[in-house]
Design a protein around this motif. Structure first.
Motif, PDB file in Angstrom:
ATOM      1  N   HIS A   1     -23.372  -9.660   6.250  1.00 22.12           N
ATOM      2  CA  HIS A   1     -24.779  -9.276   6.171  1.00 22.12           C
ATOM      3  C   HIS A   1     -24.963  -7.782   6.437  1.00 22.12           C
ATOM      4  CE1 HIS A   1     -26.494 -13.214   5.466  1.00 22.12           C
ATOM      5  NE2 HIS A   1     -25.765 -13.728   6.465  1.00 22.12           N
ATOM      6  N   LYS A   2     -24.221  -7.232   7.394  1.00 21.16           N
ATOM      7  CA  LYS A   2     -24.329  -5.796   7.695  1.00 21.16           C
ATOM      8  C   LYS A   2     -23.821  -4.950   6.531  1.00 21.16           C
ATOM      9  CE  LYS A   2     -24.072  -6.088  12.727  1.00 21.16           C
ATOM     10  NZ  LYS A   2     -23.284  -5.795  13.932  1.00 21.16           N
ATOM     11  N   VAL A   3     -22.731  -5.361   5.925  1.00 20.65           N
ATOM     12  CA  VAL A   3     -22.194  -4.621   4.776  1.00 20.65           C
ATOM     13  C   VAL A   3     -23.181  -4.679   3.617  1.00 20.65           C
ATOM     14  CG1 VAL A   3     -20.363  -4.607   3.026  1.00 20.65           C
ATOM     15  CG2 VAL A   3     -19.777  -4.894   5.431  1.00 20.65           C
TER      16      VAL A   3
ATOM     17  N   LYS B   1     -28.276  -4.271  -0.336  1.00 17.19           N
ATOM     18  CA  LYS B   1     -28.319  -5.614  -0.924  1.00 17.19           C
ATOM     19  C   LYS B   1     -28.610  -6.628   0.170  1.00 17.19           C
ATOM     20  CE  LYS B   1     -26.746  -4.080  -4.892  1.00 17.19           C
ATOM     21  NZ  LYS B   1     -27.491  -4.068  -6.099  1.00 17.19           N
ATOM     22  N   THR B   2     -28.865  -7.848  -0.245  1.00 19.54           N
ATOM     23  CA  THR B   2     -29.035  -8.933   0.716  1.00 19.54           C
ATOM     24  C   THR B   2     -27.979  -9.995   0.436  1.00 19.54           C
ATOM     25  OG1 THR B   2     -30.610 -10.043  -0.723  1.00 19.54           O
ATOM     26  CG2 THR B   2     -31.510  -8.570   0.960  1.00 19.54           C
ATOM     27  N   SER B   3     -27.549 -10.654   1.475  1.00 19.92           N
ATOM     28  CA  SER B   3     -26.561 -11.720   1.360  1.00 19.92           C
ATOM     29  C   SER B   3     -27.169 -13.005   1.876  1.00 19.92           C
ATOM     30  CB  SER B   3     -25.309 -11.371   2.166  1.00 19.92           C
ATOM     31  OG  SER B   3     -24.428 -12.468   2.182  1.00 19.92           O
ATOM     32  N   ASN B   4     -26.975 -14.088   1.138  1.00 21.26           N
ATOM     33  CA  ASN B   4     -27.502 -15.374   1.575  1.00 21.26           C
ATOM     34  C   ASN B   4     -26.382 -16.295   2.048  1.00 21.26           C
ATOM     35  OD1 ASN B   4     -26.356 -15.811  -0.874  1.00 21.26           O
ATOM     36  ND2 ASN B   4     -28.158 -16.685  -1.847  1.00 21.26           N
ATOM     37  N   LEU B   5     -25.287 -15.710   2.504  1.00 20.67           N
ATOM     38  CA  LEU B   5     -24.165 -16.481   3.018  1.00 20.67           C
ATOM     39  C   LEU B   5     -24.537 -17.113   4.353  1.00 20.67           C
ATOM     40  CD1 LEU B   5     -21.119 -17.174   2.623  1.00 20.67           C
ATOM     41  CD2 LEU B   5     -20.633 -15.209   4.068  1.00 20.67           C
TER      42      LEU B   5
END
Length: 122
Positions: free
Chosen positions: A11-13, A19-23
């Motif tokens: 999420h930080k990367v 960008k956004t991450s939904n992991l």
């Protein structure tokens, strides 16, 4: 590194790159279960390089069509052969030139050091 920390890093990367991450943790656990079931089915997978190439050849990923096309006509065959020979010479000469420069550098350094000592002795 635990899984929660890994998700935070992703999420930080993503945020750093705008960008956004939904992991989620569930995604990682689901992926882990998928790999565990495929690996632990009692099927032994050969992980050698030769086995990987053989698997790719069975799937048609490796074929010699791209190489055959380089030798399709007599003129292209000559051009390809000459290019291969030239690159072989470049590779060999690069190595030889590097060694020659090392020898020259050592000779120049030895000469400069001896000249400095001679000037101090005078």
């Amino acid at each position: 590194m635990n899984k929660c920390h890994a998700i935070e890093v992703v999420h930080k990367v993503a945020a750093y790159n705008g960008k956004t991450s939904n992991l989620t943790l569930e995604d990682l656990q689901r992926a882990g279960k998928l790999t565990e079931t495929t690996i632990d089915d009692g099927v032994r997978i050969d992980t050698s390089a030769l086995a990987a190439v053989q698997r790719k050849m069975k799937m048609g990923m490796f074929s010699n069509n791209h190489v055959k096309s380089l030798f399709a006509t007599r003129k292209m065959a000559w051009s390809t052969t000459i290019l291969i020979i030239i690159w072989a010479f470049i590779g060999r000469c690069t190595h030889s030139a590097k060694r020659w420069l090392e020898v020259c550098t050592k000779v120049v350094e030895a000469t400069l050091i001896s000249e400095d000592w001679r000037s101090l002795a005078d």
